[in-house]
Write a protein that holds these residues in place. Sequence first.
Motif, short mmCIF file in Angstrom:
data_model
loop_
_atom_site.label_atom_id
_atom_site.label_comp_id
_atom_site.label_asym_id
_atom_site.label_seq_id
_atom_site.Cartn_x
_atom_site.Cartn_y
_atom_site.Cartn_z
N PHE A 147 1.15 -1.33 -0.16
CA PHE A 147 -0.07 0.21 0.03
C PHE A 147 0.82 0.88 -0.03
O PHE A 147 1.79 1.21 0.28
CB PHE A 147 -1.25 0.05 1.19
N ARG A 148 0.52 2.55 -0.67
CA ARG A 148 1.55 3.36 -1.13
C ARG A 148 0.31 4.50 -0.16
O ARG A 148 0.74 5.11 0.62
CB ARG A 148 1.69 3.70 -2.31
N ASP A 149 -1.04 4.96 -0.87
CA ASP A 149 -1.52 6.39 -0.31
C ASP A 149 -2.71 5.94 -0.82
O ASP A 149 -3.13 4.85 -1.80
CB ASP A 149 -0.92 7.57 -0.61
N SER A 172 1.72 -3.10 -6.79
CA SER A 172 1.84 -3.79 -8.00
C SER A 172 0.21 -4.59 -7.50
O SER A 172 -0.75 -4.19 -6.99
CB SER A 172 2.18 -4.93 -7.63
N PRO A 173 -0.87 -5.13 -8.75
CA PRO A 173 -2.14 -5.40 -8.81
C PRO A 173 -2.14 -6.66 -8.12
O PRO A 173 -3.12 -7.00 -7.13
CB PRO A 173 -2.02 -6.04 -10.25
N GLU A 174 -0.57 -7.54 -7.76
CA GLU A 174 -0.62 -9.13 -6.86
C GLU A 174 -1.06 -8.25 -5.51
O GLU A 174 -1.57 -8.67 -4.60
CB GLU A 174 0.48 -9.59 -7.51
N ALA A 175 -0.53 -6.65 -4.67
CA ALA A 175 -0.46 -6.38 -3.53
C ALA A 175 -1.47 -5.92 -3.32
O ALA A 175 -2.11 -6.35 -2.07
CB ALA A 175 0.42 -4.99 -3.60
N TRP A 176 -2.99 -5.13 -4.34
CA TRP A 176 -3.97 -4.95 -4.32
C TRP A 176 -4.63 -6.36 -4.04
O TRP A 176 -5.81 -5.88 -3.31
CB TRP A 176 -4.36 -4.36 -5.29
#
Length: 209
Positions: A147-149, A172-176
């Motif tokens: 997550f960034r912001d 990345s899409p994977e992190a989301w």
Amino acid sequence: MTDNGITLIDAWELPEDRMDEFIARWRERVGLIHAAPGFRDARLHRRLSPESRVGLVNVAHWDSIEARDEALANPAFTGSAATATGYATVHGGWYQVAAEFRTAGNGSGEEPGITFVNTFELPAERIDEFLPHWLDRAELMSKAPGFRDNRLHRAVAPDARFQLVNIAHWDSPEAWHTAGSDPRFQQRLSASPDFAVANPALFRVAAEF
């Protein structure tokens, strides 16, 4: 407005085969006004999946609504903007930040990453009722790796199609996807009020000034 300025968000519905044409036109139009007094920045985001309802999302920051109105008086801008009306439908408006979360060190921030945009259709008079549910979910997501912001924007006009627009950045899409699959998030999502219709999708920046 305030020292924080104001945000213009335009969400475009258009055919996938007209995307490149539209992006070229967007570059042309914004190129005509990006040096105007009061302009801060603008980014055009393109959906990752052609199945997403919204194809392109423009997010621009200005000192004030009046500054942009003056910039748009440029006849060349008006003529260029008219070329997209035949194949694209826009839902746009002015927004102010209603809530914000920033990374506590989970995101790398080293790569371009991806942008998550979620537009909400709901009655303007029920926004305050909806906000606690959104804040509860957003706080949980803000602690996930990658997550960034995240900023939730609230429409200035009560008749805007999308009364709330959530814009978040991830590594990345994977992190989301991983964060969204968390059982705790899914449980909170299932408890979301049914009077708010969400249109979530992932995007990448296609052009910017």
